[in-house]
Design a protein around this motif. Structure first.
Motif, mmCIF file in Angstrom:
data_model
loop_
_atom_site.group_PDB
_atom_site.id
_atom_site.type_symbol
_atom_site.label_atom_id
_atom_site.label_comp_id
_atom_site.label_asym_id
_atom_site.label_seq_id
_atom_site.Cartn_x
_atom_site.Cartn_y
_atom_site.Cartn_z
ATOM 1 N N TRP A 1 0.838 -1.194 0.000
ATOM 2 C CA TRP A 1 0.000 0.000 0.000
ATOM 3 C C TRP A 1 0.882 1.257 0.000
ATOM 4 N N GLY A 2 1.968 1.202 0.766
ATOM 5 C CA GLY A 2 2.907 2.318 0.822
ATOM 6 C C GLY A 2 3.550 2.570 -0.531
ATOM 7 N N LEU A 3 3.853 1.485 -1.248
ATOM 8 C CA LEU A 3 4.499 1.620 -2.554
ATOM 9 C C LEU A 3 3.618 2.341 -3.573
ATOM 10 N N LEU A 4 2.288 2.230 -3.380
ATOM 11 C CA LEU A 4 1.355 2.771 -4.373
ATOM 12 C C LEU A 4 1.538 4.270 -4.596
ATOM 13 N N ARG A 5 2.173 4.936 -3.625
ATOM 14 C CA ARG A 5 2.369 6.379 -3.773
ATOM 15 C C ARG A 5 3.391 6.685 -4.864
ATOM 16 N N PHE A 6 4.183 5.678 -5.240
ATOM 17 C CA PHE A 6 5.207 5.900 -6.261
ATOM 18 C C PHE A 6 4.831 5.147 -7.530
ATOM 19 N N PRO A 7 4.282 5.865 -8.532
ATOM 20 C CA PRO A 7 3.792 5.209 -9.749
ATOM 21 C C PRO A 7 4.848 4.339 -10.408
ATOM 22 N N SER A 8 6.101 4.706 -10.304
ATOM 23 C CA SER A 8 7.144 3.954 -10.994
ATOM 24 C C SER A 8 7.312 2.547 -10.403
ATOM 25 N N SER A 9 6.841 2.364 -9.181
ATOM 26 C CA SER A 9 7.018 1.044 -8.569
ATOM 27 C C SER A 9 5.818 0.127 -8.812
ATOM 28 N N LEU A 10 4.836 0.625 -9.587
ATOM 29 C CA LEU A 10 3.641 -0.183 -9.846
ATOM 30 C C LEU A 10 3.959 -1.548 -10.474
ATOM 31 N N PRO A 11 4.803 -1.620 -11.471
ATOM 32 C CA PRO A 11 5.105 -2.932 -12.064
ATOM 33 C C PRO A 11 5.692 -3.923 -11.049
ATOM 34 N N VAL A 12 6.450 -3.400 -10.094
ATOM 35 C CA VAL A 12 7.001 -4.283 -9.056
ATOM 36 C C VAL A 12 5.864 -4.883 -8.241
ATOM 37 N N ILE A 13 4.858 -4.047 -7.931
ATOM 38 C CA ILE A 13 3.689 -4.537 -7.192
ATOM 39 C C ILE A 13 2.969 -5.599 -7.997
ATOM 40 N N MET A 14 2.897 -5.376 -9.320
ATOM 41 C CA MET A 14 2.273 -6.364 -10.196
ATOM 42 C C MET A 14 3.006 -7.703 -10.105
ATOM 43 N N ALA A 15 4.323 -7.635 -10.109
ATOM 44 C CA ALA A 15 5.131 -8.856 -10.019
ATOM 45 C C ALA A 15 4.879 -9.560 -8.689
ATOM 46 N N LEU A 16 4.874 -8.757 -7.598
ATOM 47 C CA LEU A 16 4.622 -9.312 -6.270
ATOM 48 C C LEU A 16 3.225 -9.932 -6.216
ATOM 49 N N GLY A 17 2.269 -9.196 -6.803
ATOM 50 C CA GLY A 17 0.885 -9.684 -6.836
ATOM 51 C C GLY A 17 0.774 -11.008 -7.562
ATOM 52 N N THR A 18 1.508 -11.135 -8.652
ATOM 53 C CA THR A 18 1.486 -12.386 -9.414
ATOM 54 C C THR A 18 1.939 -13.555 -8.537
ATOM 55 N N ILE A 19 3.036 -13.311 -7.823
ATOM 56 C CA ILE A 19 3.551 -14.376 -6.954
ATOM 57 C C ILE A 19 2.524 -14.728 -5.872
ATOM 58 N N LEU A 20 1.922 -13.688 -5.304
ATOM 59 C CA LEU A 20 0.959 -13.914 -4.226
ATOM 60 C C LEU A 20 -0.261 -14.706 -4.707
ATOM 61 N N VAL A 21 -0.758 -14.342 -5.884
ATOM 62 C CA VAL A 21 -1.920 -15.046 -6.421
ATOM 63 C C VAL A 21 -1.580 -16.518 -6.635
ATOM 64 N N ALA A 22 -0.418 -16.754 -7.245
ATOM 65 C CA ALA A 22 -0.002 -18.138 -7.491
ATOM 66 C C ALA A 22 0.091 -18.903 -6.175
ATOM 67 N N LEU A 23 0.690 -18.234 -5.157
ATOM 68 C CA LEU A 23 0.870 -18.875 -3.853
ATOM 69 C C LEU A 23 -0.475 -19.166 -3.198
ATOM 70 N N SER A 24 -1.406 -18.187 -3.270
ATOM 71 C CA SER A 24 -2.732 -18.353 -2.662
ATOM 72 C C SER A 24 -3.473 -19.529 -3.283
ATOM 73 N N ILE A 25 -3.432 -19.590 -4.636
ATOM 74 C CA ILE A 25 -4.128 -20.680 -5.323
ATOM 75 C C ILE A 25 -3.532 -22.023 -4.903
ATOM 76 N N LEU A 26 -2.228 -22.051 -4.814
ATOM 77 C CA LEU A 26 -1.535 -23.286 -4.423
ATOM 78 C C LEU A 26 -1.963 -23.718 -3.014
ATOM 79 N N LEU A 27 -1.921 -22.762 -2.075
ATOM 80 C CA LEU A 27 -2.254 -23.092 -0.685
ATOM 81 C C LEU A 27 -3.705 -23.544 -0.556
ATOM 82 N N LEU A 28 -4.616 -22.828 -1.206
ATOM 83 C CA LEU A 28 -6.041 -23.183 -1.104
ATOM 84 C C LEU A 28 -6.301 -24.556 -1.716
ATOM 85 N N THR A 29 -5.597 -24.857 -2.806
ATOM 86 C CA THR A 29 -5.774 -26.169 -3.432
ATOM 87 C C THR A 29 -5.307 -27.272 -2.494
ATOM 88 N N ILE A 30 -4.142 -27.046 -1.892
ATOM 89 C CA ILE A 30 -3.632 -28.054 -0.948
ATOM 90 C C ILE A 30 -4.611 -28.223 0.214
#
Lengths: 360, 266
Positions: free
Chosen positions: B216-245
């Motif tokens: 949320w803190g990073l959102l103040r810096f538009p240039s870091s948005l793609p990094v958040i996207m990358a982090l989000g991708t990892i989190l989504v993958a991890l969440s799906i994995l955990l819920l499936t297990i």
């Protein structure tokens, strides 16, 4: 036979609900004892009191002369076969059977395999040690439950409606097998059942329970032939009831039975404390007889009209109306060679015997 | 036909935002907009070099792990009591325990902040977040474990007792293995909920932010948005994995206890 279990004044309350009312009972060593009654009569509660799963609200439970009222189930010389069998699904058949040996320090580990083998042999499951228990059929699970309970060589085996989940054929087969097993190992079996036929077939003695009380405790034959109350008579087998008057109680008891007339019966057929006045008379369907052409009654006869015919193959059940008797009477007749099946509306003679009468 | 269109529109509505995460995570450009300008793994590389983010992730993992353990222990006690014993007011108490499931998190967050700071005068830290997360995760644990205990024959534990085991060893030897899949499932769900929980963490966090708060803190810096996207991708993958297990374990538990499946979260 010596006494094994003695219940004295056992009471059980669940809140305001009085589940067991002053139960006094002695169960002998080596007998096949049944607790019989309709659902909700307290028979399962009584079994669980003996097993130790339920504490008593009053009274004492003695096993082998020791007061067990406050002893938990794992310290009692009883083992139970549960209605659901409660086979541990995550263990193999062998591990299930061996489960009770875990806490027995007096039995060497090296003997466990032999004991499991012996227990499985006892119930006819030789070689099933490594089977997955959840893949077994109902009948096999019950055998596993039996083997698991018997491996500890308990003084008493408690069986909670063990046959109710099986189909009719399997049930009849297991009845015979349980009797054989009990005679073979000679320990006390206490069976809970709502099936009167099952209780009659299997038991040495039966306690019939109603609403938390024991209505009658007797061997199967006495229970069937001399029920001590109308509710016992109604619960066990089928019984015709006729209104009657007790007109004399000196020497023999004189009865005036509606539709049947006056007869005399000995005192054993009449409850204690009978007085002159109205009473009810019970007659079992198989002690009445339809009199076919040329047959004569051994004792007494009267006339009747056939009201209903139910054909069972080996037997035919007739409902007949007798003048002055309010309810139709059921008569069970064997379909012997040459005996016709009467039709509804037929006039017939029926034979009866005052020795088969029970007075309530 | 129209039903098929509806289903497709429905699925797009549900999953388009999430599907966009990996798209922009691999996009070579700092502006989140079409057309895409090329493929890059630059944002994932930046993720690995951000020390503040690592600290936040570590924080979140510790909090999520502790929450999973505590919520599951509490859930286990409640579910067992609910399944195996009958006591006065059981229904009411069960309903009361499940209440945090529907309480707005913002309310929980604010009231916890007031209680912890104003009433008790405690300082904030990871353990305050753990407490709050246990509060919101326990109802989920209870719901999952209730299912595990409902599929369990109460005679199982009695049978073990009857065969000479004490109450505790009967529980350990029979009940615990049979509800273990439910326990694993409950821990995974609680872990997942805690890991991405923002509102409570935002209110109760001390000097060290959790991962969602850091994002949320990073959102103040538009240039870091793609990094958040990358982090989000990892989190989504991890969440799906955990819920499936978690779901696999829950189903295995129902099967093992010999019951029929009556649904779950997935």
């Amino acid at each position: 036979m010596t006494d094994l279990i003695t219940l004295r004044g056992v009471q059980k309350y669940y809140g305001d609900y009085h589940a067991l009312r002053d139960i006094n009972l002695t169960i002998r060593e080596g007998e096949f004892f049944s607790l019989l009654g309709p659902s909700g009569c307290g028979k399962t509660t009584l079994l669980r009191v003996i097993a130790g799963f339920e504490g008593v609200s009053g009274g004492t439970v003695m096993i082998s002369g020791r007061d067990m009222s406050d002893v938990p189930p794992n310290k009692r010389p009883t083992n139970m076969v549960f209605q659901s069998y409660a086979i541990f699904p995550h263990l193999t058949v062998g591990q299930n059977v061996a489960f009770g040996l875990r806490t027995r320090r007096d039995i060497a580990k090296s003997q466990h395999a032999a004991l499991v083998k012996e227990a499985l042999h006892l119930v006819g499951l030789d070689g099933y040690e490594n089977r997955a228990s959840h893949a077994m059929s109902g009948g096999q699970r019950q055998r596993v439950a039996l083997a698991r309970a018997l491996i500890l060589k308990p003084k008493v085996l408690l069986l909670d409606e063990p046959l109710s989940a099986l189909d009719k054929k399997m049930r009849e087969h297991m009845q015979v097998e349980l009797i054989r097993l009990q005679r073979h190992i000679g320990i006390t079996f206490i069976l809970v059942t709502h099936d009167q036929e099952e209780a009659l077939v299997m038991s040495d003695r039966i306690a019939v329970m109603f609403a938390g009380e024991i209505g009658q405790l007797d061997d199967p034959e006495t229970l069937y032939r001399r029920p001590n109350s109308r509710r016992v008579a109604e619960f066990i087998g089928k019984m015709n009831f006729l209104p009657a008057q007790v007109t004399g109680i000196d020497g023999a008891v004189t009865l005036d039975i509606a539709g049947f007339g006056v007869t005399q019966v000995p005192h054993v057929q009449v409850p204690e404390g009978a007085v002159i006045g109205p009473a009810a008379v019970g007659i079992r369907p198989e002690t009445l007889a339809i009199l076919f052409e040329g047959e004569t009654a051994s004792r007494h006869e009267t006339t009747a009209t056939v009201d209903e015919v139910v054909y069972y193959g080996d037997m035919t059940y007739y409902d007949v109306r007798v003048k002055d008797v309010p309810e139709p009477l059921t008569i069970a007749m064997k379909n012997l060679i040459g005996r016709p099946v009467l039709e509804v509306g037929a006039q017939t003679r029926i034979g009866w015997d005052e020795r088969a009468i029970v007075v309530f | 036909m129209s039903l098929r269109v509806y289903v497709i529109a429905y699925l797009i509505f549900l999953y388009a935002p999430i599907a966009l995460l990996p798209v922009f995570a691999f996009n070579d450009g700092t502006i989140i907009a079409f057309p895409l300008s090329g493929f890059t793994t630059q944002w994932f590389t930046e993720l690995t070099q951000n020390a503040a983010l690592h600290a936040a992730v570590r924080n979140s993992l510790v909090i999520a792990a502790c929450t999973a353990v505590f919520a599951t222990i509490l859930g286990l006690c409640a579910a067992r009591a609910g399944a195996m014993s009958d006591f006065r007011g059981k229904k009411g108490i069960t309903g009361f325990i499940m209440l945090p499931l529907v309480l707005p998190e913002i309310i929980v967050a604010v009231s916890l902040l007031v209680v912890l700071r104003q009433v008790l005068g405690l300082s904030l830290g990871n353990w305050t977040i753990i407490m709050a997360h246990v509060l919101i995760c326990t109802p989920f644990s209870i719901a999952i474990l209730n299912g595990a205990f409902a599929a369990l024959d109460p005679a199982m534990e009695e049978a073990a007792l009857d065969l000479g085991e004490s109450r505790w060893s009967a529980f350990r030897l029979v009940t615990l293995p049979l509800v273990m899949p439910g326990i694993v499932s409950s821990m995974l769900i609680a872990f997942t909920i805690s890991l991405d929980e923002f509102i409570i963490a935002f209110f109760l966090t001390g000097a060290n932010p959790t991962m969602p708060v850091y994002i949320w803190g990073l959102l103040r810096f538009p240039s870091s948005l793609p990094v958040i996207m990358a982090l989000g991708t990892i989190l989504v993958a991890l969440s799906i994995l955990l819920l499936t297990i978690a779901e696999i374990f829950r189903r295995r538990g129902v099967r093992r206890a010999g019951g029929t499946d009556t649904g779950g979260f997935l």
